[in-house]
Design an enzyme around this catalytic site. Structure first.
Site, PDB file in Angstrom:
ATOM      1  N   LYS A  89       9.465   0.731  -2.677  1.00  0.00           N
ATOM      2  CA  LYS A  89       9.987   2.092  -2.806  1.00  0.00           C
ATOM      3  C   LYS A  89      11.190   2.268  -1.875  1.00  0.00           C
ATOM      4  CE  LYS A  89       5.858   3.284  -5.086  1.00  0.00           C
ATOM      5  NZ  LYS A  89       4.426   3.429  -5.002  1.00  0.00           N
TER       6      LYS A  89
ATOM      7  N   HIS B 291       4.738   5.740   0.238  1.00  0.00           N
ATOM      8  CA  HIS B 291       5.817   6.731   0.208  1.00  0.00           C
ATOM      9  C   HIS B 291       6.169   7.231   1.604  1.00  0.00           C
ATOM     10  CE1 HIS B 291       5.642   6.979  -4.182  1.00  0.00           C
ATOM     11  NE2 HIS B 291       4.347   6.827  -4.014  1.00  0.00           N
TER      12      HIS B 291
ATOM     13  N   SER C 200       1.226  10.403  -3.457  1.00  0.00           N
ATOM     14  CA  SER C 200       2.288   9.954  -4.357  1.00  0.00           C
ATOM     15  C   SER C 200       2.653  10.982  -5.420  1.00  0.00           C
ATOM     16  CB  SER C 200       1.884   8.639  -5.024  1.00  0.00           C
ATOM     17  OG  SER C 200       0.666   8.788  -5.726  1.00  0.00           O
TER      18      SER C 200
HETATM   19  C1  LIG Z   1       3.388   2.739  -5.672  1.00  0.00           C
HETATM   20  C2  LIG Z   1       2.154   2.826  -4.860  1.00  0.00           C
HETATM   21  C3  LIG Z   1       1.405   1.684  -4.585  1.00  0.00           C
HETATM   22  C4  LIG Z   1       1.692   0.357  -5.234  1.00  0.00           C
HETATM   23  O1  LIG Z   1       2.786  -0.291  -4.655  1.00  0.00           O
HETATM   24  P1  LIG Z   1       3.575  -1.386  -5.531  1.00  0.00           P
HETATM   25  O2  LIG Z   1       4.298  -2.181  -4.511  1.00  0.00           O
HETATM   26  O3  LIG Z   1       4.439  -0.623  -6.454  1.00  0.00           O
HETATM   27  O4  LIG Z   1       2.520  -2.176  -6.238  1.00  0.00           O
HETATM   28  C5  LIG Z   1       0.333   1.803  -3.738  1.00  0.00           C
HETATM   29  N1  LIG Z   1      -0.007   2.985  -3.202  1.00  0.00           N
HETATM   30  C6  LIG Z   1       0.677   4.110  -3.470  1.00  0.00           C
HETATM   31  C7  LIG Z   1       0.261   5.394  -2.823  1.00  0.00           C
HETATM   32  C8  LIG Z   1       1.777   4.068  -4.309  1.00  0.00           C
HETATM   33  O5  LIG Z   1       2.434   5.183  -4.602  1.00  0.00           O
END
Ligand SMILES: *Cc1c(COP(=O)(O)O)cnc(C)c1O
Length: 397
Positions: free
Chosen positions: A242, A211, A183
């Site tokens: 995302k 991602h 991330s």
């Molecule tokens: C953003 C993210 C999460 C969390 O996801 P949400 O739906 O925003 O809670 C989990 N793992 C990674 C690698 C992330 O970047």
């Protein structure tokens, strides 16, 4: 009575303030695919994880509105009680098909998925091996198992194998867990090689494709689908928050595993089901992603345009870090870019390791090439050309 509590809070904050690590929330309005409003100023954002700009897509908005009219704004209860509205099983079928698994389960968020799934599968007698740069919620999930945890050096297969040889024999079960797309660095995990190591040492592999879904792998199917053949990953989790544009988390796995999660996972069982409008939007997002592979490929193309112009290693995902190291310098760089109308958020410890503060750029389908080029030139001339800082393209490449 609460004075000691307030003093405690102030006492904790003071050294963070001193070190430039205190955090503030800025009200940000997102009403357009790439522009945002903050403090009365308009910016082009290179910091949203909305890689396909689907949060603003008219068809997704319409789907959310229609589902809300029909079923209301909330699901009313846990899915195990009355919150399992008809769109949830439909979304699960679609996600399982996309990821090539037998079944899937959707829950509140990606964070809730990792923090619930890992301790549902692993107990205090078991072993969890996680990449050292894996997301915070993987670390939370691992800690909740109360079992043995070790971190392997980032993407270092030799170190992982060393840990497997040293510890695997002492535990009945072992989970290897990593981000599929990292991330804060934007690089990819060696998923095929990890799958082979897991098989060799009788361990289970879990990837976090927060991602990855929608933007990497053939047709945006995620990190298990990079490089032609499908990697054997029995536990593929991800987020709907995302590239999918809305909110929520999922796990794709075999039917017995999903059945177990529905029976044991506390973040699913003791938390309210996602609102119908959110799920309807996610279904529409999958239509867009699966119906237009060229569109799903665009964020990575945009990121590569940027890394080419910057002379950095080619981007592997839509995330590109510019590691500046120093926290103050990173926040000054953020301000310089903001003055020019670009919102690029600086990322500081503890989100990233000490000494690796960075600008983290995310590229989305709708970014204009002229803006990408202008931003690259600005970073080269106004941020990197300044003395005393050697910037690198992060751990990618
Ligand atoms: C953003 C993210 C999460 C969390 O996801 P949400 O739906 O925003 O809670 C989990 N793992 C990674 C690698 C992330 O970047």
């Amino acid at each position: 009575m609460s004075r000691s509590l307030d003093e405690f809070a102030r006492g904790k904050l003071a050294p963070m303030e001193e070190a430039g690590l205190r955090r503030y929330l800025s009200v940000t309005e997102r009403t357009d695919t790439i522009e945002v409003m903050r403090d009365g100023r308009r910016f082009i954002s290179f910091s949203c994880n909305d890689y396909l700009n689907l949060s603003q897509h008219p068809a997704l908005k319409q789907a959310a509105i229609e589902a809300t009219r029909k079923w209301g704004v909330g699901s009313g209860a846990s899915r195990l009680v009355t919150g399992n509205h008809p769109l949830l099983p439909e979304l699960e079928r679609r996600l399982a098909a996309m990821k090539g698994t037998e079944d899937a389960v959707v829950m509140g968020s990606g964070f809730l998925t990792n923090s619930g799934v890992i301790p549902s599968l692993m107990s205090s007698r078991d072993l969890v091996l996680a990449d050292e740069l894996a997301h915070a919620c993987i670390m939370v999930g691992s800690r909740l198992t109360r079992g043995a945890e070790h971190r392997f050096k980032h993407n270092d297969l030799d170190h992982l194998e060393y840990l497997l040889k040293a510890h695997r024999g002492d535990h009945p079960r072992c989970l290897i867990v990593t981000d599929g797309v990292f991330s804060m660095d934007g690089d990819l995990a060696p998923v095929h090689e990890l799958a082979a190591l897991a098989k060799k040492h009788d361990a289970w592999l879990m990837t976090d494709d927060a991602h990855g879904i929608g933007v990497v792998g053939a047709g945006g199917r995620g990190s298990s689908f990079i490089g032609g053949s499908k990697a054997e990953v029995p536990l593929q989790m991800g987020t709907l928050s995302k590239a999918v544009g809305g909110y929520g988390g999922y796990l794709c796995a075999s039917k017995p595993v999903i059945d177990l999660i529905k029976t044991r996972c506390r973040t699913l069982i003791y938390s309210t089901g996602l609102p119908p409008g959110v799920v309807a939007a996610a279904l529409k997002a999958l239509d867009v992603i699966e119906g237009d592979p060229e569109y799903a490929a665009r964020p990575l193309k945009k990121a590569r345009r940027f890394t080419r112009r910057m002379g950095l290693a080619e981007a592997e995902s839509p995330i590109v870090p510019i590691v500046l190291g120093d926290t103050e310098r990173t926040m000054a760089a953020q301000a310089t870019l903001a003055d020019a109308g670009y919102l690029v958020i600086g990322i500081r410890p503890p989100t990233v390791p000490d000494g690796t503060a960075r600008l983290r750029l995310t590229f989305t389908a709708e970014h204009a090439d002229v803006d990408i080029d202008a931003l690259a030139d600005l970073i080269r001339h106004k941020v990197l050309a300044a003395p005393e800082t050697m910037a690198t393209g992060g751990t990618a490449g």
